[in-house]
Design a protein around this motif. Structure first.
Motif, mmCIF file in Angstrom:
data_model
loop_
_atom_site.group_PDB
_atom_site.id
_atom_site.type_symbol
_atom_site.label_atom_id
_atom_site.label_comp_id
_atom_site.label_asym_id
_atom_site.label_seq_id
_atom_site.Cartn_x
_atom_site.Cartn_y
_atom_site.Cartn_z
ATOM 1 N N VAL A 97 -15.555 49.350 28.831
ATOM 2 C CA VAL A 97 -14.522 48.794 28.608
ATOM 3 C C VAL A 97 -13.426 48.102 29.489
ATOM 4 O O VAL A 97 -13.109 47.015 29.954
ATOM 5 C CB VAL A 97 -13.117 48.969 26.869
ATOM 6 N N GLU A 98 -13.687 49.078 29.879
ATOM 7 C CA GLU A 98 -12.844 48.519 31.154
ATOM 8 C C GLU A 98 -12.746 48.306 32.761
ATOM 9 O O GLU A 98 -11.913 46.900 33.405
ATOM 10 C CB GLU A 98 -11.731 50.292 32.155
ATOM 11 N N LEU A 99 -14.074 48.154 33.541
ATOM 12 C CA LEU A 99 -14.797 47.143 33.946
ATOM 13 C C LEU A 99 -14.967 45.674 33.825
ATOM 14 O O LEU A 99 -14.663 44.979 33.794
ATOM 15 C CB LEU A 99 -15.921 47.957 34.547
ATOM 16 N N GLN A 100 -15.114 45.673 32.200
ATOM 17 C CA GLN A 100 -15.565 44.241 31.661
ATOM 18 C C GLN A 100 -14.339 43.650 32.244
ATOM 19 O O GLN A 100 -13.928 42.288 32.030
ATOM 20 C CB GLN A 100 -16.223 43.969 30.192
ATOM 21 N N SER A 101 -13.198 44.535 31.539
ATOM 22 C CA SER A 101 -11.608 43.593 31.164
ATOM 23 C C SER A 101 -11.351 42.997 32.609
ATOM 24 O O SER A 101 -10.562 41.806 32.951
ATOM 25 C CB SER A 101 -10.799 44.314 30.884
ATOM 26 N N TYR A 102 -10.969 44.293 33.393
ATOM 27 C CA TYR A 102 -11.151 43.126 35.057
ATOM 28 C C TYR A 102 -11.482 42.510 35.595
ATOM 29 O O TYR A 102 -11.376 40.965 35.885
ATOM 30 C CB TYR A 102 -11.616 44.514 35.926
ATOM 31 N N ASP A 114 -16.483 55.428 43.626
ATOM 32 C CA ASP A 114 -16.313 56.691 42.827
ATOM 33 C C ASP A 114 -16.958 57.513 43.368
ATOM 34 O O ASP A 114 -18.519 56.682 43.478
ATOM 35 C CB ASP A 114 -16.453 57.035 41.059
ATOM 36 N N GLU A 115 -17.630 58.083 44.904
ATOM 37 C CA GLU A 115 -17.956 58.255 45.761
ATOM 38 C C GLU A 115 -19.456 59.135 44.954
ATOM 39 O O GLU A 115 -21.263 59.117 45.644
ATOM 40 C CB GLU A 115 -18.214 59.239 46.780
ATOM 41 N N SER A 116 -19.415 59.805 44.005
ATOM 42 C CA SER A 116 -19.676 61.447 43.288
ATOM 43 C C SER A 116 -20.557 60.396 42.117
ATOM 44 O O SER A 116 -21.672 60.793 42.004
ATOM 45 C CB SER A 116 -19.008 61.725 41.882
ATOM 46 N N ARG A 117 -20.520 59.036 41.994
ATOM 47 C CA ARG A 117 -21.642 58.297 41.413
ATOM 48 C C ARG A 117 -22.027 57.181 42.070
ATOM 49 O O ARG A 117 -20.938 56.390 42.511
ATOM 50 C CB ARG A 117 -21.255 58.482 39.483
ATOM 51 N N LYS A 118 -22.894 56.823 41.047
ATOM 52 C CA LYS A 118 -23.936 55.362 42.218
ATOM 53 C C LYS A 118 -23.575 54.284 41.019
ATOM 54 O O LYS A 118 -24.077 54.278 39.965
ATOM 55 C CB LYS A 118 -25.491 55.884 41.894
ATOM 56 N N PRO A 119 -22.914 52.704 40.804
ATOM 57 C CA PRO A 119 -23.088 52.560 40.500
ATOM 58 C C PRO A 119 -24.157 51.724 39.554
ATOM 59 O O PRO A 119 -25.590 51.668 40.309
ATOM 60 C CB PRO A 119 -22.240 50.839 40.790
ATOM 61 N N ALA A 120 -24.016 51.466 38.264
ATOM 62 C CA ALA A 120 -25.882 50.956 37.517
ATOM 63 C C ALA A 120 -25.941 49.547 38.110
ATOM 64 O O ALA A 120 -25.153 49.196 38.571
ATOM 65 C CB ALA A 120 -25.372 51.242 35.928
ATOM 66 N N GLU A 121 -27.421 49.254 37.598
ATOM 67 C CA GLU A 121 -27.535 47.650 38.126
ATOM 68 C C GLU A 121 -27.084 46.276 37.289
ATOM 69 O O GLU A 121 -25.830 45.611 37.962
ATOM 70 C CB GLU A 121 -29.197 47.424 37.755
ATOM 71 N N ASP A 122 -26.332 47.109 36.718
ATOM 72 C CA ASP A 122 -25.502 46.125 35.176
ATOM 73 C C ASP A 122 -23.978 45.478 36.494
ATOM 74 O O ASP A 122 -23.576 45.430 36.403
ATOM 75 C CB ASP A 122 -25.322 46.126 34.176
ATOM 76 N N GLU A 123 -23.309 47.387 36.581
ATOM 77 C CA GLU A 123 -22.050 47.451 37.198
ATOM 78 C C GLU A 123 -22.211 46.177 38.863
ATOM 79 O O GLU A 123 -21.551 45.467 39.094
ATOM 80 C CB GLU A 123 -21.582 48.156 37.452
#
Length: 173
Positions: free
Chosen positions: A130-135, A151-160
């Motif tokens: 929701v936050e990402l889509q809102s931006y 966020d170095e601790s997680r790799k962005p997902a393909e859709d992101e």
């Protein structure tokens, strides 16, 4: 609690009955009917602050279920600002507010309430979306970039990553 405290947190039958009915209607998926029962409870004279708080809480849930997002947002904000809720209930209401703003296509407020949700300890993965889509829908590519790159601790997902790419395509058109 003291005896006075116990009395403060009681609900008179003329308020409690319609609220109980509203709760049952909500469980049955009847938001509009539930809202009518909430209004019945609200019409009772000389409500205690506790009764008013319960009414607003139920109004938020009923309005949300009925698809009256502005009324739900207003009720939930009022309950949150009362400071009388536990953390879990507050987070659930912040989540509802963010989602309702999103449904209203008010992306800056959806993002603001998503941020607050996370700042106050929320961690639902759906709220990150929701936050990402809102931006993104609010054309705030800097925040999209900050969210996905910070966020170095997680790799962005393909859709992101696709959102990030299209954000920059939009900027450079």
């Amino acid at each position: 609690g003291s005896v006075a405290g116990a009395a403060e947190n009681t609900v008179r039958p003329e308020v409690g009955k319609p609220l109980k009915a509203a709760e049952a209607l909500l469980k049955a998926g009847k938001g509009h009917e539930a809202l009518a029962k909430v209004n019945e409870a609200d019409a009772v004279a000389n409500k205690t602050p506790y009764e008013s708080l319960l009414i607003e809480q139920m109004r938020g849930s009923a309005a949300h279920a009925a698809g009256d997002y502005p009324a739900a947002i207003k009720a939930f904000q009022s309950v949150i600002s009362s400071g009388k809720l536990g953390a879990r209930e507050s987070l659930a209401m912040m989540e509802a507010i963010a989602v309702d703003y999103y449904k209203l296509k008010d992306y800056p407020n959806a993002a603001k309430w998503s941020q607050r949700y996370f700042k106050e300890g929320g961690n639902a993965p759906a709220m990150r979306t929701v936050e990402l889509q809102s931006y993104y829908l609010g054309n705030d590519c800097a925040s999209v970039s900050r969210m996905l790159g910070g966020d170095e601790s997680r790799k962005p997902a393909e859709d992101e990553l696709e959102i990030l790419r299209s954000c920059y395509r939009k900027d450079n058109d």
